[in-house]
Design a protein around this motif. Structure first.
Motif, PDB file in Angstrom:
ATOM      1  N   UNK B   3       0.831  -1.190   0.000  1.00  0.00           N
ATOM      2  CA  UNK B   3       0.000   0.000   0.000  1.00  0.00           C
ATOM      3  C   UNK B   3       0.876   1.254   0.000  1.00  0.00           C
ATOM      4  N   UNK B   7       1.538   4.072  -2.989  1.00  0.00           N
ATOM      5  CA  UNK B   7       1.337   5.521  -2.812  1.00  0.00           C
ATOM      6  C   UNK B   7       2.539   6.322  -3.313  1.00  0.00           C
ATOM      7  N   UNK B  10       2.390   6.282  -6.968  1.00  0.00           N
ATOM      8  CA  UNK B  10       1.288   7.145  -7.362  1.00  0.00           C
ATOM      9  C   UNK B  10       1.700   8.611  -7.313  1.00  0.00           C
ATOM     10  N   UNK B  16       4.737  13.622 -12.241  1.00  0.00           N
ATOM     11  CA  UNK B  16       5.174  13.547 -13.637  1.00  0.00           C
ATOM     12  C   UNK B  16       4.072  13.963 -14.603  1.00  0.00           C
ATOM     13  N   UNK B  17       2.871  13.934 -14.147  1.00  0.00           N
ATOM     14  CA  UNK B  17       1.749  14.241 -15.034  1.00  0.00           C
ATOM     15  C   UNK B  17       0.586  13.387 -14.600  1.00  0.00           C
ATOM     16  N   UNK B  18      -0.594  13.908 -14.737  1.00  0.00           N
ATOM     17  CA  UNK B  18      -1.729  13.246 -14.117  1.00  0.00           C
ATOM     18  C   UNK B  18      -2.018  11.871 -14.700  1.00  0.00           C
ATOM     19  N   UNK B  19      -2.071  11.797 -16.013  1.00  0.00           N
ATOM     20  CA  UNK B  19      -2.404  10.520 -16.648  1.00  0.00           C
ATOM     21  C   UNK B  19      -1.187   9.609 -16.672  1.00  0.00           C
ATOM     22  N   UNK B  20      -1.404   8.350 -16.683  1.00  0.00           N
ATOM     23  CA  UNK B  20      -0.299   7.415 -16.698  1.00  0.00           C
ATOM     24  C   UNK B  20      -0.128   6.758 -15.342  1.00  0.00           C
ATOM     25  N   UNK B  22      -1.978   4.433 -13.944  1.00  0.00           N
ATOM     26  CA  UNK B  22      -2.135   2.983 -14.046  1.00  0.00           C
ATOM     27  C   UNK B  22      -0.881   2.346 -14.652  1.00  0.00           C
ATOM     28  N   UNK B  23      -0.369   2.970 -15.713  1.00  0.00           N
ATOM     29  CA  UNK B  23       0.834   2.421 -16.340  1.00  0.00           C
ATOM     30  C   UNK B  23       1.999   2.392 -15.364  1.00  0.00           C
TER      31      UNK B  23
END
Lengths: 154, 154
Positions: B3, B7, B10, B16-20, B22-23
């Motif tokens: 966990x 984090x 995350x 680094x940037x909001x999207x990505x 999950x990757x």
């Protein structure tokens, strides 16, 4: 037992018609959750390379960016179809506000569709600076909606 | 621990940037598996009502059928992007033949795209008999590909 039952359900689904197997194995509400999460996953997949291009982590590829932006604009129309009544339980991070503040949720969704469409339109032109700006605007609509309507990751 | 680590990852992803996000939490190969399964889930979601309409389980709704057929035709273009080299492990039902018989897999994929596109085109016309016929042809491309390239459910 579960395995056996699942096979019976599967056979019934196969007899009834090939597609719909997955739905036959879960409730419509659970399948709606799975579907909408899938639509976001597909969006994120295509955002990945665009994100790296606007951050300068990979060379700008006009055709790839335009293709991905078009796909994301299309995919942004999908998630709303999955927030059906009663699909607030199970494997979801959706807050109850999705349904209790339906107008606000619709507005947040509309914003996402609008900004992804703008990105797809701009991407045809190939001006990277304009794309950086618009990519940021699109991201803000993701963030705004997640903050209000999505439970935190933990 | 997991966990906590999740984090940290995350937070790095958020910086680094909001999207990505999950990757950042899984390998590119595992994410490719998740993505392509998601694209099939989305296709199945939109096939559901069409399937029920051609079987007479729900009244034919021309606009809904046409919209869903268009979505499925679009979505059928996605899965191939997820069968990247090295993504033959993890949470996948893809057989090794996807990669060892790449030409045949491409052909099966092309057939799916072709028949879903035909269904979308026909759906604009609104002839339910023609749609039943074409829906069957589309299903055959699903079935043929699953039989050769997808491991059984159990």
């Amino acid at each position: 037992m579960l395995k056996k039952m699942s096979k019976v359900v599967l056979s019934a689904a196969l007899l009834a018609g090939y597609v719909g197997v997955a739905q036959a194995e879960m409730s419509r509400e659970d399948y709606a959750v799975k579907f909408r999460r899938s639509s976001f996953t597909a969006m994120t997949w295509y955002m990945g390379p665009m994100s790296r291009m606007v951050k300068g982590e990979m060379p700008y590829d006009k055709a790839l960016f335009a293709r991905n932006a078009e796909y994301v604009a299309f995919l942004s129309k999908l998630p709303k179809d999955g927030f059906i009544p009663g699909s607030d339980g199970g494997d979801t991070k959706a807050k109850p506000e999705v349904w209790s503040k339906a107008d606000k949720f619709k507005e947040a969704n509309d914003n996402m569709e609008k900004e992804t469409a703008k990105l797809a339109e701009l991407a045809k032109g190939g001006n990277l600076d304009a794309l950086k700006d618009q990519y940021g605007k699109m991201q803000k609509t993701c963030k705004a909606c997640h903050e209000e309507f999505k439970k935190k990751a933990d």
